[in-house]
Design an enzyme around this catalytic site. Structure first.
Site, short mmCIF file in Angstrom:
data_model
loop_
_atom_site.label_atom_id
_atom_site.label_comp_id
_atom_site.label_asym_id
_atom_site.label_seq_id
_atom_site.Cartn_x
_atom_site.Cartn_y
_atom_site.Cartn_z
N ASP A 8 0.86 -1.19 0.00
CA ASP A 8 0.00 0.00 0.00
C ASP A 8 0.89 1.24 0.00
O ASP A 8 1.65 1.47 0.95
CB ASP A 8 -0.90 -0.02 1.24
CG ASP A 8 -1.97 1.04 1.22
OD1 ASP A 8 -2.10 1.74 0.20
OD2 ASP A 8 -2.69 1.18 2.23
N ASP A 103 -2.89 2.53 -6.07
CA ASP A 103 -1.89 2.61 -4.99
C ASP A 103 -1.79 1.38 -4.11
O ASP A 103 -1.09 1.42 -3.10
CB ASP A 103 -2.16 3.84 -4.13
CG ASP A 103 -3.53 3.81 -3.46
OD1 ASP A 103 -4.36 2.96 -3.82
OD2 ASP A 103 -3.77 4.66 -2.58
N GLU A 104 -2.43 0.29 -4.46
CA GLU A 104 -2.29 -0.92 -3.63
C GLU A 104 -2.52 -2.17 -4.47
O GLU A 104 -3.21 -2.16 -5.47
CB GLU A 104 -3.24 -0.88 -2.43
CG GLU A 104 -4.71 -0.81 -2.78
CD GLU A 104 -5.59 -0.88 -1.54
OE1 GLU A 104 -5.29 -1.65 -0.61
OE2 GLU A 104 -6.60 -0.16 -1.52
#
EC number: 2.7.7.7
Length: 351
Positions: A8, A103-104
């Site tokens: 993350d 983003d993850e």
């Protein structure tokens, strides 16, 4: 036993802005829509979070908490480019990558030969490589199953990692708050707490049949997660079919003006989520959902080629007038159905 990593990126959008403009590093900043347009905050950096600014918060509220907040509109081209670079780094260690957003992502490194097969060392090396090549930090969680890896990635933020070994799982779960389980929102957590169920340890003492009776399929998920069971594979072919946003209301609403205000508030978040999934993806349909105080719900949607707030408001107004009756509304939602990529390619190529 599988080895799953959840990576993350730390306040990703804001981190890209601070990297590209060092003058922003030590001041409170946030990415989001303007107060005048009833915008919401997408991401805030850590100086802004010290004032209580959080993701999904109305911009007006964020500016009250932090009047000197620097508000940025967002640069999704830059965010997508950074995300592609991060994904390239992941692919150096495994082909089993399941992105959740820009983003993850989950990574299955069970059979990876890197770092002597140690998931802990792989996670550490990935984070260091991201920093070396992009000057961005990431946090990671390592666990035998997906949901625990995701929870673990949040336990040592920012720029850290947390490892849950198979031997750690029973003790970790015993005191884990149910609200930490992905999918357990505020409303579900409150309902569980009213039943005296606060931790996974509490659920472990429950009869599965009772949970199924009270919560349906969600009851089985609760029971399995509380036992550490999560058989979902890391799916590198995962395809997002729809994008939505909804809000369960603290009090039922009975006036259309209240519903319209909620749609105005939800719409920027729907825009943000759609941009994260794939900004250039064509839309098949868009629609609205209303859930009433008798827990019945209705969904209305129709073919529409691009996201359009005015059309959503018209659709919601029609649904409100035709299907609500005298009932109060306890949930309002907006969603879009994405066009199948195969069909999209045919439409783009034509004959």
């Amino acid at each position: 036993m599988r080895k799953i990593i959840h990576v993350d990126m730390d306040c990703f959008f804001a981190a890209v802005e601070m990297r590209d403009n060092p003058a922003l590093r030590d001041i409170p900043i946030a990415i989001g829509g303007s107060r005048e347009r009833r915008g919401v905050i997408s991401t805030a950096n850590y100086p802004a979070r010290q004032f209580g600014v959080r993701s999904a918060m109305p911009t007006a509220m964020a500016l009250k908490l932090c009047p000197h907040l620097t508000l940025l509109p967002g640069r999704f081209v830059a965010y997508k480019e950074a995300s592609r670079h991060v994904r390239d780094i992941f692919s150096r260690y495994t082909s089993l990558i399941e992105p959740l957003s820009l983003d993850e992502a989950w990574l299955d490194v069970t059979d990876s030969p890197h770092c002597y097969g140690s998931a802990t060392l792989i996670a550490r090396e990935i984070r260091q490589t991201i920093f070396n090549e992009l000057q961005l930090t990431a946090s990671a969680g390592v666990a035998p199953v997906k949901f625990l890896a995701k929870i673990a990635s949040d336990l040592n933020k920012p720029n850290g990692q947390y490892v849950i070994t198979p031997a750690d799982v029973p003790g970790f779960l015993k005191t884990l708050p149910l609200a930490k389980i992905p999918g357990v929102g505020k409303v579900s957590a409150a309902k569980l707490e009213n039943m005296g169920l606060r931790t996974c340890g509490d659920i472990q003492q429950c009869d599965l049949a009772m949970l199924l009776k009270r919560f349906g399929k969600f009851g089985r998920v609760l029971w399995e997660r509380s036992q550490g069971i999560d058989e979902r594979d890391v799916n590198s072919e995962r395809l997002r079919k729809s994008v939505g946003v909804e809000r369960t209301l603290a009090e039922d609403i009975h006036e259309w003006s209240d519903c319209e205000a909620i749609i105005e508030h939800l719409y920027p978040e729907l825009e943000r989520r759609l941009a994260i999934v794939k900004p250039d993806l064509l839309i098949a349909r868009q629609g609205v959902k209303l859930k009433f105080n008798d827990f019945q719900q209705t969904t209305q949607e129709h073919v529409w080629p691009q996201l359009n707030k005015e059309d959503l408001i018209i659709t919601a107004r029609k649904t409100w007038n035709e299907r609500r009756g005298e009932r109060g509304v306890r949930l309002v939602g907006l969603h879009v159905t994405l066009l199948d990529p195969q069909l999209e390619r045919q439409l783009v190529l034509g004959l």
